[in-house]
Every structure is written in structure tokens, then in C-alpha cells.
Scaffold this motif. Structure first.
Motif, mmCIF file in Angstrom:
data_model
loop_
_atom_site.group_PDB
_atom_site.id
_atom_site.type_symbol
_atom_site.label_atom_id
_atom_site.label_comp_id
_atom_site.label_asym_id
_atom_site.label_seq_id
_atom_site.Cartn_x
_atom_site.Cartn_y
_atom_site.Cartn_z
ATOM 1 N N TRP A 197 80.284 68.457 72.734
ATOM 2 C CA TRP A 197 81.419 68.010 71.909
ATOM 3 C C TRP A 197 81.414 68.758 70.579
ATOM 4 O O TRP A 197 80.408 68.782 69.879
ATOM 5 C CB TRP A 197 81.302 66.502 71.667
ATOM 6 C CG TRP A 197 82.198 65.945 70.612
ATOM 7 C CD1 TRP A 197 83.516 66.242 70.386
ATOM 8 C CD2 TRP A 197 81.843 64.967 69.617
ATOM 9 N NE1 TRP A 197 83.994 65.505 69.319
ATOM 10 C CE2 TRP A 197 83.000 64.723 68.827
ATOM 11 C CE3 TRP A 197 80.667 64.273 69.322
ATOM 12 C CZ2 TRP A 197 83.009 63.811 67.772
ATOM 13 C CZ3 TRP A 197 80.673 63.367 68.267
ATOM 14 C CH2 TRP A 197 81.825 63.143 67.505
ATOM 15 N N TRP A 232 80.930 53.530 76.766
ATOM 16 C CA TRP A 232 80.323 54.642 76.051
ATOM 17 C C TRP A 232 79.686 55.642 77.030
ATOM 18 O O TRP A 232 79.833 55.535 78.236
ATOM 19 C CB TRP A 232 79.324 54.111 75.010
ATOM 20 C CG TRP A 232 80.014 53.396 73.884
ATOM 21 C CD1 TRP A 232 81.361 53.151 73.742
ATOM 22 C CD2 TRP A 232 79.389 52.828 72.728
ATOM 23 N NE1 TRP A 232 81.600 52.476 72.577
ATOM 24 C CE2 TRP A 232 80.414 52.268 71.929
ATOM 25 C CE3 TRP A 232 78.060 52.744 72.279
ATOM 26 C CZ2 TRP A 232 80.135 51.632 70.713
ATOM 27 C CZ3 TRP A 232 77.793 52.117 71.068
ATOM 28 C CH2 TRP A 232 78.827 51.581 70.291
ATOM 29 N N SER A 233 78.911 56.558 76.474
ATOM 30 C CA SER A 233 78.526 57.734 77.264
ATOM 31 C C SER A 233 77.610 57.449 78.449
ATOM 32 O O SER A 233 76.851 56.479 78.451
ATOM 33 C CB SER A 233 77.883 58.766 76.345
ATOM 34 O OG SER A 233 78.913 59.366 75.602
ATOM 35 N N ALA A 261 76.041 65.781 71.315
ATOM 36 C CA ALA A 261 76.182 64.844 72.438
ATOM 37 C C ALA A 261 76.440 65.577 73.756
ATOM 38 O O ALA A 261 77.196 65.120 74.605
ATOM 39 C CB ALA A 261 77.297 63.831 72.156
ATOM 40 N N GLN A 268 84.666 60.798 76.392
ATOM 41 C CA GLN A 268 84.913 59.649 75.522
ATOM 42 C C GLN A 268 86.273 59.847 74.862
ATOM 43 O O GLN A 268 86.513 60.872 74.199
ATOM 44 C CB GLN A 268 83.809 59.572 74.456
ATOM 45 C CG GLN A 268 82.425 59.346 75.019
ATOM 46 C CD GLN A 268 82.159 57.869 75.290
ATOM 47 O OE1 GLN A 268 81.953 57.095 74.384
ATOM 48 N NE2 GLN A 268 82.200 57.491 76.566
ATOM 49 N N ARG A 306 71.314 53.417 74.594
ATOM 50 C CA ARG A 306 72.509 53.910 75.293
ATOM 51 C C ARG A 306 72.340 55.305 75.899
ATOM 52 O O ARG A 306 71.368 55.974 75.685
ATOM 53 C CB ARG A 306 73.698 53.916 74.334
ATOM 54 C CG ARG A 306 73.479 54.680 73.036
ATOM 55 C CD ARG A 306 74.715 54.537 72.132
ATOM 56 N NE ARG A 306 74.548 55.207 70.862
ATOM 57 C CZ ARG A 306 74.049 54.620 69.777
ATOM 58 N NH1 ARG A 306 73.685 53.365 69.809
ATOM 59 N NH2 ARG A 306 73.913 55.304 68.646
ATOM 60 N N ASP A 307 73.381 55.702 76.631
ATOM 61 C CA ASP A 307 73.579 57.063 77.137
ATOM 62 C C ASP A 307 72.626 57.449 78.272
ATOM 63 O O ASP A 307 71.838 58.398 78.148
ATOM 64 C CB ASP A 307 73.499 58.090 75.989
ATOM 65 C CG ASP A 307 74.375 57.721 74.796
ATOM 66 O OD1 ASP A 307 75.358 56.988 74.995
ATOM 67 O OD2 ASP A 307 74.063 58.149 73.669
ATOM 68 N N ILE A 319 87.006 52.977 73.246
ATOM 69 C CA ILE A 319 86.501 54.114 74.014
ATOM 70 C C ILE A 319 86.588 53.905 75.531
ATOM 71 O O ILE A 319 86.086 52.948 76.097
ATOM 72 C CB ILE A 319 85.082 54.495 73.557
ATOM 73 C CG1 ILE A 319 85.116 55.068 72.129
ATOM 74 C CG2 ILE A 319 84.439 55.492 74.515
ATOM 75 C CD1 ILE A 319 85.872 56.361 71.929
ATOM 76 N N ASN A 357 85.501 62.475 72.107
ATOM 77 C CA ASN A 357 84.147 62.880 71.721
ATOM 78 C C ASN A 357 83.330 63.289 72.943
ATOM 79 O O ASN A 357 83.773 64.191 73.669
ATOM 80 C CB ASN A 357 83.470 61.906 70.744
ATOM 81 C CG ASN A 357 83.320 60.468 71.164
ATOM 82 O OD1 ASN A 357 84.306 59.795 71.456
ATOM 83 N ND2 ASN A 357 82.116 59.952 71.143
ATOM 84 N N ASP A 358 82.175 62.693 73.174
ATOM 85 C CA ASP A 358 81.196 63.247 74.122
ATOM 86 C C ASP A 358 81.743 63.588 75.522
ATOM 87 O O ASP A 358 82.488 62.797 76.095
ATOM 88 C CB ASP A 358 80.055 62.245 74.362
ATOM 89 C CG ASP A 358 79.575 61.543 73.113
ATOM 90 O OD1 ASP A 358 79.976 61.930 72.016
ATOM 91 O OD2 ASP A 358 78.808 60.581 73.263
ATOM 92 N N TRP A 380 88.117 57.523 66.302
ATOM 93 C CA TRP A 380 87.241 56.890 67.292
ATOM 94 C C TRP A 380 87.570 55.405 67.465
ATOM 95 O O TRP A 380 87.776 54.702 66.483
ATOM 96 C CB TRP A 380 85.778 57.063 66.852
ATOM 97 C CG TRP A 380 84.778 56.598 67.867
ATOM 98 C CD1 TRP A 380 84.225 57.347 68.867
ATOM 99 C CD2 TRP A 380 84.218 55.277 67.991
ATOM 100 N NE1 TRP A 380 83.354 56.568 69.595
ATOM 101 C CE2 TRP A 380 83.335 55.301 69.084
ATOM 102 C CE3 TRP A 380 84.390 54.080 67.301
ATOM 103 C CZ2 TRP A 380 82.606 54.184 69.497
ATOM 104 C CZ3 TRP A 380 83.680 52.952 67.700
ATOM 105 C CH2 TRP A 380 82.793 53.013 68.789
ATOM 106 N N CYS A 396 72.374 60.403 73.698
ATOM 107 C CA CYS A 396 72.665 61.348 74.776
ATOM 108 C C CYS A 396 71.483 62.215 75.203
ATOM 109 O O CYS A 396 71.569 63.453 75.157
ATOM 110 C CB CYS A 396 73.829 62.245 74.376
ATOM 111 S SG CYS A 396 75.321 61.329 74.021
HETATM 112 N N1 DQQ Z 1 79.002 58.607 71.353
HETATM 113 C C1 DQQ Z 1 79.090 57.508 72.290
HETATM 114 C C2 DQQ Z 1 77.716 56.925 72.373
HETATM 115 C C3 DQQ Z 1 76.873 58.079 71.970
HETATM 116 C C4 DQQ Z 1 77.647 58.705 70.871
HETATM 117 C C5 DQQ Z 1 80.123 56.523 71.824
HETATM 118 C C6 DQQ Z 1 77.253 60.125 70.584
HETATM 119 O O1 DQQ Z 1 77.438 56.455 73.666
HETATM 120 O O2 DQQ Z 1 75.573 57.686 71.582
HETATM 121 O O3 DQQ Z 1 81.412 57.095 71.795
HETATM 122 O O4 DQQ Z 1 78.283 60.867 70.013
#
Ligand code: DQQ
Length: 540
Positions: free
Chosen positions: A289, A81-82, A272, A38, A145-146, A49, A21-22, A46, A201
Motif C-alpha cells: 500500500w 480488517w486485513s 502493510a 481495505q 490482527r492480520d 472497512i 489501504n492494505d 479511512w 501485517c
Molecule cells: N490496516 C488494517 C489493519 C492493519 C492496518 C485496517 C495496517 O488490519 O493492521 O485497515 O495498515
């Protein structure tokens, strides 16, 4: 093999197998482009991660390295995570990322390269002070997050924002630090909105008002605006505004979801995303992504899920009111056999095949010129959602000025086709609105796919300007740039018949008015060179 994997791409970034993913922590460092992402090392769905890591010298060909960050600590038991990379003052890169613990509570963490003189930055050491930022006070631990790339203020303090949701509002929570380890929360967030929920993100960076170069994240003076991007409702939305670094005030020009001026990086599948400043070529590059539109069961069968967009260089458009994006120049090195023609009349109701290229793996540029718009249909004031307008007025339906555009990944008999096209409506007596659509409804005879139609308005004046379209076609992705990058729409499609050599490309005009193709150039694209990852050990 090619025959049982017709949807794997040839020039979009994807790992050899499993879930992605991201994009995370993109950067240019000592002559090397880095992309982390990710990744689930164990399946196409998923989970687990991990930050996978690949490098490139030109953003086209890639080498997969060992994973950079894997969940080893309690504060990241549910995954690394991101997050983002920042080049510190001593030129050392630092990664800030989110760890989710076994209850999915989220913490911000730091990782530094073991050996900063290794341009490949192969090994990363997590800070013993982790977690650096915990979800305290009013911060919701499950929605925190992110972290972004940090920027330096005039007071020599670093700033970073972390995405969150507080009291049901999307928020960019702001922190300051002198040493990149101890972070203090600012009294006010950088920005917040009651129109949205959780902001994933976030990204925050300056753009030049009339320059053609991108800007480094800490640039604060000159003729600039600041972009704030947040990911929510399945799209990457942005606003423009002015940022005063001394007080950290950010005044926006528009709202995230204000009627009619809802600005997105891409009106199709694109989420993201993250940008970085490429000091090598003085540009800002955006990665996003692109998830699948098939089912989890399909992904398990394929053994993979997720693509990255073609890296796009991103600038403030001439109007100053929106961003424009364009595939990085380096992609053109993959262009091979070319077919082109100039000044062709595309008669009302006609379909014109563009023969002689690999239509499943192609780069196409086309521009249309309209002579007189007297016949254009009236735009109804209630038509504010371009996606709905595209859905209601199908590609196959007749219009006055348009639909005209491309049929890509089409079968010979046209039963399978993805239509990327324009329509022009009259707004006031001499003002026109250009609608761009990507219609996936006939993209595959297969059932169980998300075939949603996408749409966007393109800020061009069809009386005075040409209407241009560039589409990158890569087996299961159609990435389209309308009006020289003013509106982008990315779609994922899985044709059953129109695969590999069976895919065809057409230009079409279903409007009652003839249109002129001013120029069309289409290229077969070579495959990017990707050195596959070494065999990794299976989990115990
Ligand atoms: N993907 C991550 C998170 C983010 C989300 C987890 C966005 O950190 O917020 O895999 O696609």
C-alpha cells in the motif's frame, strides 16, 4: 477529467473513488489473479472497512467486482480488517481476516467461497463458527490482527501467524490447526522483538538460496531461507532466518532494527504489504500500500486516497543477505514510444533532457559507469542513517562522485523536480558505499505536502559494477529500484506545474567527477485497462 485529476495514475492499481489501504488476500486461482483490499465504500478517509475485490489475467489490467466482505456481524462491527488467502488441500481457497468489534477488539475469522468452481470467486460466506480466534490470556485485544497465509507442517497441521503486541514487544503469535477452523495457540510465538511495538501485517515465506523461482508458502526443504516481514514505524521491515518446521523454531540472522542492517522492502512510502505465490509463473509477488503525502482535506477534494505498488517479484539476492525486487515482467506490455541512448558522458554540473516521451507516465532504465573513484569523499563512521545522509547532502548540492541520477516530474525551468540519484563515498581505501536518495523537497510548489527525503544504501561495488536505476513515473508516484532491485524507494509527489504534458525528464550530474551513462532507455507508458465498478447503492 484529466485536467482536474492530475494525480490519478495510469498504470498503478487504484479504485475509481474513495479510500484504499492494505492489499489483502492476493492469490492466483484457476487462471485468475485476485486482489482484495481495505476499502471505505463511502469516503476518501479511512472507515467502514470492507474487502473490495478486483481480478486480473495479467496483473496489469483489472476488473472491479462486487465487494467480497462487508462488516455485517458484531465481531466485525468496526470493519473487516486485513487478512490473507490460503489454498487448502482440496484446492479450495480460504480467507482468514481480522474483525474489529465496536470496541475495536480484534478477532480472527474465516470466509470461504460460495462456489469454488467459479474462478472469479465472487461470493464469500463467513464461517458460522466465527470468530475463530479471540484475544484471550496475555493477548492485547486492541493489538491482535492480520493473519498470514497459512502453511502446512510435516505433521499435516496448518500454521498461521497473527500480528500483535504483548508486553510492549512486537510479536508473531503462532497457531496450529488440523481443520482450519479450530486453532490452538503455540506455547512460543514464531518470533518477537523488544526493539519494536505492534507488528501489523506479518508475512512469512520461504525463498530459494540460489534459484530464480519463487516458492510456495509451505515449501520447507531444499536450499532455502525464511523471510519474516512485519509492518511498524511506517515501514515494512524484514529479517532472514532459518525455520525448522518440526519445532517451529525460527532463528534469525539479523535483528529488525540492528544498526546499519535495518532491512526494508522499500525505504520510501510502502506499507502493510503482502506476498503470494504465483503458481502460474512460479514466482512470489509482493503488493504494498502506497499512501498519499497530501492532506485529508486534499483527499476529500480529490475524492480518493491510496495506491497499490506495481506488483513486484521478490527473490533472495545473490549475496544471500537481502531480498531483491523487480516490477513484474507483464508491466512491459504498456511500454510504447521508446527513447534510448548508449554511452554518453554526463559532465560534471550538467543536466541533460530526455525528450520525446510522456514524462508524467513513463518507465525509465538508466545505468551509470564510473571510471576511477579516487575523488570519492570519505564516509564518516557516524553516518549510519541513509535517509539523514540524503537530507543533509541535497541533490542540488555539489559532491565529488554524485549526486547523479534523474530529475523526474520536473517543470521546464526545473523549479519543480523530484530527484532520484546516487552518491558514492569511500569507506576504506578500496571499499565504497553507494547511497541512493529520492528527494521530494522541490517536488511541488504547493504547501502542506509531506516532502520528506528518503534514502537507502545499495549493495553494489561501483568499481566493478554499473549502478543502475529503474523508475516508474505515474503522475503522482515515483517508484524507484536501485541496483537491479536491491534498494527500492517509492515516493508520492503532487507537482503544480509539472503535470501531464508539462512534465519533463532529465539526467543530471552535480558531482565534480564526470560519469558515463552506459545506457538509458525511457518509454512512454500506455494506460492500463480498468473496467470500472458498477454503481453501488449509497448507505441508508
Ligand atoms: N490496516 C488494517 C489493519 C492493519 C492496518 C485496517 C495496517 O488490519 O493492521 O485497515 O495498515
Amino acid at each position: 477529467t484529466v485536467s482536474n485529476q492530475p494525480y490519478r495514475t495510469a498504470f498503478h492499481f487504484q479504485p475509481p473513488t474513495n479510500w484504499m489501504n492494505d492489499p489483502n488476500g492476493p492469490m492466483y486461482y484457476k487462471g485468475v489473479y485476485h486482489l482484495f483490499y481495505q476499502y471505505n465504500p463511502y469516503s476518501a478517509i479511512w472507515g467502514n472497512i470492507t474487502w473490495a475485490h478486483s481480478i486480473s489475467y495479467d496483473l496489469v489490467d483489472w476488473i472491479h467486482l462486487e465487494h467480497a466482505l462487508s462488516p455485517t456481524e458484531p465481531y466485525e462491527a468496526n470493519g473487516c480488517w486485513s487478512g490473507s488467502a490460503t489454498i487448502l488441500l482440496d484446492e479450495k481457497p480460504a480467507i482468514l481476516y481480522t474483525g474489529a468489534n465496536s470496541k475495536n477488539q480484534q478477532f480472527q475469522n474465516l470466509a470461504l467461497p460460495k462456489n469454488k468452481s467459479d474462478p472469479l470467486l465472487k461470493e464469500w460466506i463467513k464461517s458460522p463458527q466465527n470468530p475463530l480466534i479471540a484475544p484471550v490470556d496475555d493477548i492485547e485485544p486492541l493489538n491482535f490482527r492480520d493473519p498470514t497465509t497459512a502453511w502446512l507442517g510435516p505433521d499435516r497441521l496448518w500454521r498461521v501467524i497473527v500480528g500483535g503486541e504483548i508486553g510492549g514487544r512486537g510479536v508473531a503469535i503462532l497457531y496450529h490447526s488440523e481443520d482450519f477452523v479450530n486453532w490452538t495457540r503455540s506455547k512460543s510465538p514464531l518470533h518477537t522483538s523488544n526493539e519494536t511495538g505492534m507488528w501489523e501485517c506479518p508475512d512469512f515465506y520461504p525463498v530459494s538460496i540460489n534459484g530464480s523461482n519463487g516458492l510456495d508458502t509451505s515449501v520447507q526443504d531444499g536450499l532455502i531461507k525464511h523471510v519474516l516481514k512485519a509492518s511498524f514505524n511506517d515501514n515494512d521491515h524484514y529479517v532472514l532466518g532459518s525455520y525448522i518446521p518440526g519445532t517451529d523454531t525460527y532463528s534469525v540472522e539479523t535483528n529488525f532494527l540492528s544498526n546499519g542492517s535495518d532491512m526494508r522492502y522499500d525505504y520510501g512510502k510502502f506499507y502493510a504489504s503482502k506476498s503470494f505465490y504465483d503458481s502460474n509463473k512460479k514466482r512470489r509477488i509482493l503488493w504494498g500500500w502506497i499512501k498519499e503525502s497530501d492532506s485529508e482535506a486534499d483527499d476529500t477534494t480529490k475524492g480518493w486516497s491510496g495506491l497499490q505498488s506495481i506488483p513486484r517479484s521478490i527473490l533472495l539476492g545473490e549475496s544471500g543477505r537481502q531480498l531483491v525486487q523487480w516490477p513484474i515482467k507483464e508491466l512491459e506490455k504498456l511500454r510504447t514510444k521508446q527513447v534510448s541512448f548508449d554511452d554518453v558522458n554526463l559532465k560534471s554540473g550538467s543536466v541533460l533532457e530526455v525528450p520525446g516521451i510522456t514524462a508524467a507516465q513513463a518507465d525509465i532504465e538508466i545505468s551509470f559507469r564510473l571510471s576511477g573513484l579516487k575523488e570519492a569523499e570519505e564516509m564518516n563512521v557516524s553516518w549510519i542513517d541513509p535517509r539523514l545522509l540524503c537530507e543533509e547532502n541535497e541533490a542540488l548540492g555539489r559532491g565529488a562522485v554524485g549526486p547523479f541520477g534523474l530529475l523526474v516530474l520536473a517543470s521546464k525551468d526545473l523549479t519543480e523536480q523530484t530527484a532520484v540519484y546516487f552518491r558514492v563515498f569511500r569507506k576504506q581505501y578500496d571499499k565504497y558505499v553507494v547511497l541512493m536518495c529520492s528527494d521530494q523537497s522541490r517536488s511541488s510548489l504547493r504547501e502542506g505536502l509531506d516532502k520528506t527525503t528518503y534514502g537507502a544504501f545499495v549493495d553494489v561495488d561501483p568499481l566493478r559494477e554499473m549502478i543502475s536505476l529503474r523508475s516508474l513515473i505515474d503522475h503522482s508516484i515515483v517508484e524507484s529500484f536501485g541496483g537491479d532491485g536491491k534498494a527500492c524507494i517509492t515516493a508520492r509527489v503532487y507537482p503544480k506545474m509539472a503535470i501531464n504534458q508539462e512534465a519533463h525528464l532529465y539526467a543530471f550530474n552535480n558531482g565534480s567527477m564526470d560519469v558515463r551513462i552506459s545506457r538509458l532507455s525511457a518509454w512512454s507508458m500506455k494506460r492500463a485497462q480498468v473496467v470500472p465498478i458498477q454503481k453501488r447503492r449509497k448507505p441508508p
